[in-house]
Design an enzyme around this catalytic site. Structure first.
Site, short mmCIF file in Angstrom:
data_model
loop_
_atom_site.label_atom_id
_atom_site.label_comp_id
_atom_site.label_asym_id
_atom_site.label_seq_id
_atom_site.Cartn_x
_atom_site.Cartn_y
_atom_site.Cartn_z
N HIS A 130 9.73 75.76 70.64
CA HIS A 130 9.60 77.12 71.19
C HIS A 130 10.57 77.33 72.34
CE1 HIS A 130 6.40 75.41 74.04
NE2 HIS A 130 7.16 76.08 74.87
N ASP B 264 7.76 71.66 70.26
CA ASP B 264 7.64 72.26 68.93
C ASP B 264 8.75 73.28 68.65
OD1 ASP B 264 6.90 74.32 70.58
OD2 ASP B 264 4.90 74.61 69.72
N ASP C 288 8.42 84.48 80.80
CA ASP C 288 7.07 84.54 80.24
C ASP C 288 6.03 84.39 81.34
OD1 ASP C 288 7.74 81.91 80.76
OD2 ASP C 288 7.61 81.23 78.70
N GLU D 209 6.25 80.74 69.98
CA GLU D 209 5.74 79.59 69.23
C GLU D 209 6.21 79.63 67.78
OE1 GLU D 209 4.58 77.30 70.86
OE2 GLU D 209 2.84 77.76 72.11
#
Ligand code: GLP
Length: 261
Positions: free
Chosen positions: A138, A136, A67, A143
Site C-alpha cells: 500500500h 502489502d 492520510d 490497501e
C-alpha cells in the site's frame, strides 16, 4: 522509474533532501507531499539539520499529508497531523497553517475528503511527494484492491496494516483504528515528482512488486510504474528481491552527480 540502492540509510535522507532543497531553491513556494511512517524519518532529520544550518527554508512552502486515521482525538500522539508536526513541521520554519491533512474528526467525512482534494488542487498540486510503502504494497492507506484511479476517500484498514502499525499503539491491536481517510492513487499520481523510500527486509516483497511486478490493484504501489518521474530509494535489504539489481546499481554509479534524482 529510477531505482537507487544505497548501503547507508542516512545517504537516502541526503539524496531526498538534496532533491527537496533544489526544488525549494528554484521554487520557494513549492508544495510538498509529506508521508508519515518510519521510512521518511531520515529525510525529515536531514531537512531539519539543513534548516538549522540555514541551508534551506520552508517559510513560503506548503505541505499536504497523505492520510489520517478516523476518530483519533485531537492531540492523540499517533494522529498523523500530530505525528507530522512532531517529526518534521515543528522542526523547521513552515508558516502557521501551511501544512494540511485530511480531517479524520470531521462530522461529514465524505465532505472532508472532497475539500481535501480541492485544497491540494487550489495550492497548485504537489511538486514533490515523499512516500513510504506498506508490507502489502500500500501507499498512503490505499490497501490492496484499491482503485488505481481512486481519489481521497474513506478506507478500511487491512488486518496486516493494523498489525504493522500496532507498534505505534503500545502493541495493542485493538487500539489501532479500523478506518482512515487517504489520498487516492489517482490523487498521488498527480504529484510532479514522487520519491519513495523503503528500507529493511520486510519491504523486499512489496518493492519487488512495485519495481518489477505487473501493475495490479493487488499491489497498489505498482500504479507508480505509470508515473513519468518516480525515484525509489532503497537500502540493500529492501532491494534484495530485485531481479535487475546489478543494472540499477550500475546505472546509478554511472549517473553524473549534477543530474540529481
Ligand atoms: C502507514 C502509512 C503509510 C506508510 C506505511 C509504511 O500505513 N499510512 O504512508 O508508507 O505505514 O510505514 P513505515 O515506513 O513505518 O514502514
Amino acid at each position: 522509474m529510477e531505482v537507487v540502492i544505497l548501503p547507508e540509510i542516512e545517504a537516502i535522507g541526503v539524496l531526498a533532501a538534496d532533491a527537496i532543497g533544489e526544488l525549494l531553491a528554484r521554487k520557494p513556494t513549492a508544495v510538498l507531499g509529506l508521508a508519515t511512517g518510519s521510512s521518511p524519518l531520515v529525510v525529515y532529520d536531514e531537512l531539519a539539520a539543513r534548516w538549522a544550518a540555514g541551508k534551506v527554508s520552508f517559510a513560503q512552502a506548503r505541505g499536504f499529508t497523505l492520510d489520517e486515521y478516523v476518530g483519533l482525538p485531537a492531540g492523540h500522539p499517533e494522529r498523523y497531523r500530530t505525528v507530522i508536526d512532531t517529526v518534521f513541521v515543528s522542526r523547521v520554519d513552515f508558516g502557521k497553517g501551511a501544512v494540511d491533512g485530511p480531517d479524520g474528526l470531521a462530522s461529514d467525512l465524505r465532505a472532508a475528503c472532497a475539500s481535501y482534494e480541492d485544497a491540494i488542487h487550489g495550492a497548485g498540486g504537489v511538486d514533490l511527494q515523499i512516500l513510504g510503502i506498506g508490507t502489502d504494497g500500500h501507499i498512503a492507506f490505499n490497501e490492496p484492491g484499491s482503485s488505481l484511479a481512486s481519489r481521497t476517500r474513506i478506507k478500511t484498514l487491512t488486518k496486516q496494516t493494523r498489525v504493522d502499525n500496532a507498534r505505534f499503539f503500545g502493541d495493542d491491536l485493538d487500539a489501532v483504528p479500523t478506518h482512515c481517510l487517504t489520498q487516492g492513487l489517482g490523487t498521488i499520481m498527480e504529484a510532479r515528482h514522487i520519491v519513495l523510500v523503503a528500507t529493511g527486509r520486510g519491504k523486499a516483497e512489496a518493492v519487488h512488486h512495485l519495481v518489477e511486478g505487473a501493475v495490479s490493484a493487488m499491489w497498489p504501489a505498482t500504479i507508480l510504474q505509470h508515473h513519468p518521474h518516480v525515484t525509489v530509494l532503497l537500502d540493500d535489504a529492501a532491494a534484495r528481491r530485485l531481479q535487475l539489481v546489478d543494472y540499477y546499481r550500475e546505472t546509478y554509479l554511472s549517473k553524473p552527480h549534477w543530474q540529481g534524482i
